[in-house]
Design a protein around this motif. Sequence first.
Motif, PDB file in Angstrom:
ATOM      1  N   GLN A  25       1.819  -3.481   4.158  1.00 58.24           N
ATOM      2  CA  GLN A  25       1.385  -4.934   3.349  1.00 58.24           C
ATOM      3  C   GLN A  25       0.834  -5.125   2.452  1.00 58.24           C
ATOM      4  O   GLN A  25       0.656  -5.945   1.624  1.00 58.24           O
ATOM      5  N   LEU A  26      -0.702  -3.930   3.247  1.00 59.70           N
ATOM      6  CA  LEU A  26      -1.408  -4.395   2.619  1.00 59.70           C
ATOM      7  C   LEU A  26      -1.948  -3.808   1.123  1.00 59.70           C
ATOM      8  O   LEU A  26      -1.214  -2.885   0.861  1.00 59.70           O
ATOM      9  N   ASP A  27      -2.218  -4.921  -0.147  1.00 54.59           N
ATOM     10  CA  ASP A  27      -3.168  -4.625  -1.352  1.00 54.59           C
ATOM     11  C   ASP A  27      -3.703  -2.980  -1.282  1.00 54.59           C
ATOM     12  O   ASP A  27      -4.667  -2.840   0.194  1.00 54.59           O
ATOM     13  N   GLU A  28      -4.229  -2.379  -2.354  1.00 55.22           N
ATOM     14  CA  GLU A  28      -4.856  -1.367  -2.496  1.00 55.22           C
ATOM     15  C   GLU A  28      -6.542  -1.518  -2.147  1.00 55.22           C
ATOM     16  O   GLU A  28      -7.339  -0.926  -1.698  1.00 55.22           O
ATOM     17  N   SER A  29      -6.731  -2.712  -2.559  1.00 54.03           N
ATOM     18  CA  SER A  29      -8.417  -3.122  -2.400  1.00 54.03           C
ATOM     19  C   SER A  29      -9.062  -3.233  -0.768  1.00 54.03           C
ATOM     20  O   SER A  29     -10.021  -3.402  -0.679  1.00 54.03           O
ATOM     21  N   ALA A  30      -8.035  -3.855  -0.108  1.00 56.18           N
ATOM     22  CA  ALA A  30      -8.320  -3.253   1.500  1.00 56.18           C
ATOM     23  C   ALA A  30      -8.004  -2.203   1.919  1.00 56.18           C
ATOM     24  O   ALA A  30      -8.790  -2.005   2.934  1.00 56.18           O
ATOM     25  N   TRP A  31      -7.551  -1.197   1.152  1.00 60.54           N
ATOM     26  CA  TRP A  31      -7.740  -0.107   1.935  1.00 60.54           C
ATOM     27  C   TRP A  31      -9.534   0.603   2.131  1.00 60.54           C
ATOM     28  O   TRP A  31      -9.816   0.904   3.203  1.00 60.54           O
ATOM     29  N   GLN A  32      -9.974   0.354   1.521  1.00 67.45           N
ATOM     30  CA  GLN A  32     -11.286   0.505   1.650  1.00 67.45           C
ATOM     31  C   GLN A  32     -12.049  -0.089   3.010  1.00 67.45           C
ATOM     32  O   GLN A  32     -12.722   0.905   3.606  1.00 67.45           O
ATOM     33  N   SER A  33     -11.632  -0.790   3.220  1.00 65.94           N
ATOM     34  CA  SER A  33     -12.282  -1.651   4.472  1.00 65.94           C
ATOM     35  C   SER A  33     -11.485  -1.382   5.529  1.00 65.94           C
ATOM     36  O   SER A  33     -12.352  -1.364   6.655  1.00 65.94           O
ATOM     37  N   ILE A  34     -10.207  -1.024   5.480  1.00 66.99           N
ATOM     38  CA  ILE A  34      -9.580  -0.266   6.603  1.00 66.99           C
ATOM     39  C   ILE A  34     -10.353   1.203   6.609  1.00 66.99           C
ATOM     40  O   ILE A  34     -10.394   1.390   7.838  1.00 66.99           O
ATOM     41  N   GLN A  35     -10.768   1.880   5.811  1.00 67.12           N
ATOM     42  CA  GLN A  35     -10.557   3.452   6.027  1.00 67.12           C
ATOM     43  C   GLN A  35     -12.442   3.657   6.719  1.00 67.12           C
ATOM     44  O   GLN A  35     -12.559   4.613   7.485  1.00 67.12           O
TER      45      GLN A  35
ATOM     46  N   MET B  80       1.225  -1.284   0.091  1.00 65.53           N
ATOM     47  CA  MET B  80      -0.007   0.485   0.186  1.00 65.53           C
ATOM     48  C   MET B  80       0.849   1.259  -0.014  1.00 65.53           C
ATOM     49  O   MET B  80       2.180   1.352   0.987  1.00 65.53           O
ATOM     50  N   ASP B  81       0.553   1.902  -0.678  1.00 65.04           N
ATOM     51  CA  ASP B  81       1.419   3.943  -0.574  1.00 65.04           C
ATOM     52  C   ASP B  81       1.185   4.297   1.353  1.00 65.04           C
ATOM     53  O   ASP B  81       0.774   4.352   1.593  1.00 65.04           O
ATOM     54  N   VAL B  82       2.952   4.765   1.040  1.00 65.95           N
ATOM     55  CA  VAL B  82       3.504   4.906   2.313  1.00 65.95           C
ATOM     56  C   VAL B  82       2.144   6.352   2.956  1.00 65.95           C
ATOM     57  O   VAL B  82       2.220   6.153   3.782  1.00 65.95           O
ATOM     58  N   SER B  83       2.335   6.867   2.015  1.00 66.46           N
ATOM     59  CA  SER B  83       1.176   8.315   2.444  1.00 66.46           C
ATOM     60  C   SER B  83       0.255   8.051   2.898  1.00 66.46           C
ATOM     61  O   SER B  83      -0.195   8.811   3.955  1.00 66.46           O
ATOM     62  N   LYS B  84      -0.418   7.045   2.123  1.00 66.15           N
ATOM     63  CA  LYS B  84      -2.020   7.276   2.457  1.00 66.15           C
ATOM     64  C   LYS B  84      -1.968   6.327   4.193  1.00 66.15           C
ATOM     65  O   LYS B  84      -2.653   6.537   4.599  1.00 66.15           O
ATOM     66  N   VAL B  85      -0.846   5.210   4.137  1.00 67.98           N
ATOM     67  CA  VAL B  85      -0.731   4.457   5.681  1.00 67.98           C
ATOM     68  C   VAL B  85      -0.148   6.022   6.222  1.00 67.98           C
ATOM     69  O   VAL B  85      -0.894   5.489   7.443  1.00 67.98           O
ATOM     70  N   ASP B  86       0.608   6.839   6.660  1.00 68.48           N
ATOM     71  CA  ASP B  86       0.601   7.561   7.057  1.00 68.48           C
ATOM     72  C   ASP B  86      -0.369   8.343   7.446  1.00 68.48           C
ATOM     73  O   ASP B  86      -0.404   8.954   8.722  1.00 68.48           O
ATOM     74  N   LEU B  87      -1.088   8.849   6.094  1.00 63.90           N
ATOM     75  CA  LEU B  87      -2.263   9.848   6.627  1.00 63.90           C
ATOM     76  C   LEU B  87      -2.674   9.127   7.845  1.00 63.90           C
ATOM     77  O   LEU B  87      -3.647   9.722   8.568  1.00 63.90           O
ATOM     78  N   PHE B  88      -3.371   7.743   7.373  1.00 65.29           N
ATOM     79  CA  PHE B  88      -4.066   6.973   8.406  1.00 65.29           C
ATOM     80  C   PHE B  88      -3.893   6.993   9.770  1.00 65.29           C
ATOM     81  O   PHE B  88      -4.598   7.285  10.989  1.00 65.29           O
ATOM     82  N   LEU B  89      -2.462   6.136   9.882  1.00 58.03           N
ATOM     83  CA  LEU B  89      -2.066   6.754  11.092  1.00 58.03           C
ATOM     84  C   LEU B  89      -2.577   8.419  11.965  1.00 58.03           C
ATOM     85  O   LEU B  89      -2.142   8.483  12.503  1.00 58.03           O
ATOM     86  N   MET B  90      -1.837   9.593  10.916  1.00 55.59           N
ATOM     87  CA  MET B  90      -1.827  10.755  11.686  1.00 55.59           C
ATOM     88  C   MET B  90      -3.489  11.378  11.443  1.00 55.59           C
ATOM     89  O   MET B  90      -3.682  12.063  13.046  1.00 55.59           O
ATOM     90  N   MET B  91      -4.044  10.464  11.700  1.00 53.30           N
ATOM     91  CA  MET B  91      -5.716  10.906  11.702  1.00 53.30           C
ATOM     92  C   MET B  91      -6.437  10.138  12.949  1.00 53.30           C
ATOM     93  O   MET B  91      -7.037  10.302  13.642  1.00 53.30           O
ATOM     94  N   ASN B  92      -5.571   8.772  12.977  1.00 54.21           N
ATOM     95  CA  ASN B  92      -5.791   7.872  13.805  1.00 54.21           C
ATOM     96  C   ASN B  92      -5.108   7.324  14.688  1.00 54.21           C
ATOM     97  O   ASN B  92      -5.837   6.061  15.676  1.00 54.21           O
ATOM     98  N   GLY B  93      -4.542   8.307  15.061  1.00 53.76           N
ATOM     99  CA  GLY B  93      -3.152   7.320  16.216  1.00 53.76           C
ATOM    100  C   GLY B  93      -3.557   7.281  17.395  1.00 53.76           C
ATOM    101  O   GLY B  93      -3.485   6.128  18.705  1.00 53.76           O
ATOM    102  N   LYS B  94      -4.901   8.392  18.031  1.00 55.16           N
ATOM    103  CA  LYS B  94      -4.915   9.231  18.616  1.00 55.16           C
ATOM    104  C   LYS B  94      -6.160   8.036  19.447  1.00 55.16           C
ATOM    105  O   LYS B  94      -5.956   7.376  20.629  1.00 55.16           O
ATOM    106  N   TYR B  95      -6.611   6.358  18.377  1.00 56.52           N
ATOM    107  CA  TYR B  95      -7.019   5.405  19.194  1.00 56.52           C
ATOM    108  C   TYR B  95      -7.214   4.132  19.943  1.00 56.52           C
ATOM    109  O   TYR B  95      -6.866   3.230  20.113  1.00 56.52           O
ATOM    110  N   PHE B  96      -5.178   4.243  19.492  1.00 60.91           N
ATOM    111  CA  PHE B  96      -4.144   2.863  19.044  1.00 60.91           C
ATOM    112  C   PHE B  96      -3.300   3.078  20.659  1.00 60.91           C
ATOM    113  O   PHE B  96      -2.761   4.955  21.154  1.00 60.91           O
ATOM    114  N   GLU B  97      -2.464   2.570  21.412  1.00 64.74           N
ATOM    115  CA  GLU B  97      -1.668   2.529  22.431  1.00 64.74           C
ATOM    116  C   GLU B  97      -0.073   2.981  21.272  1.00 64.74           C
ATOM    117  O   GLU B  97      -0.494   2.387  19.824  1.00 64.74           O
ATOM    118  N   SER B  98       0.687   4.060  21.563  1.00 63.71           N
ATOM    119  CA  SER B  98       1.845   4.041  21.236  1.00 63.71           C
ATOM    120  C   SER B  98       2.596   2.785  20.767  1.00 63.71           C
ATOM    121  O   SER B  98       3.171   2.749  19.249  1.00 63.71           O
TER     122      SER B  98
END
Length: 127
Positions: A31-41, A1-19
């Motif tokens: 490691q996920l493919d692009e088709s799984a991205w919508q399910s994660i979001q 998966m694209d690094v920028s998408k993953v980093d954006l996801f972690l910036m937006m949702n990081g408060k929901y998880f332990e550091s």
Amino acid sequence: MDVSKVDLFLMMNGKYFESHHLPFIREHLLQLDESAWQSIQILQFYDPNSTQVVSIVGGQMGIDRFMVGDVGLGVLKLLTCGGMGIWAIIDWFMIQGIVREKNGMKLKETLASMSPSPTIADNNEQE
């Protein structure tokens, strides 16, 4: 998966998880493919801050435990009036960590269900 998408996801949702879960989450999201991205979001996570407020206001009735899915502990907390107030006070300090752990487990289960499992054909090719 694209690094920028993953980093954006972690910036937006990081408060929901332990550091200490964030490196694990980042590694598995990459490691996920692009088709799984919508399910994660579309996953919905519990907000630790709103659960903290609910714990302060309705902690003696176990509402905070019901919110995070601990029904048994919620009933026990309700029947004991928050452990005569002691358990309710302890949860004021612990509920945010509990919520973040639950969110981490939810995301890990989702990631585990999306990761490709080895098939019989793959196992035969390796031998």
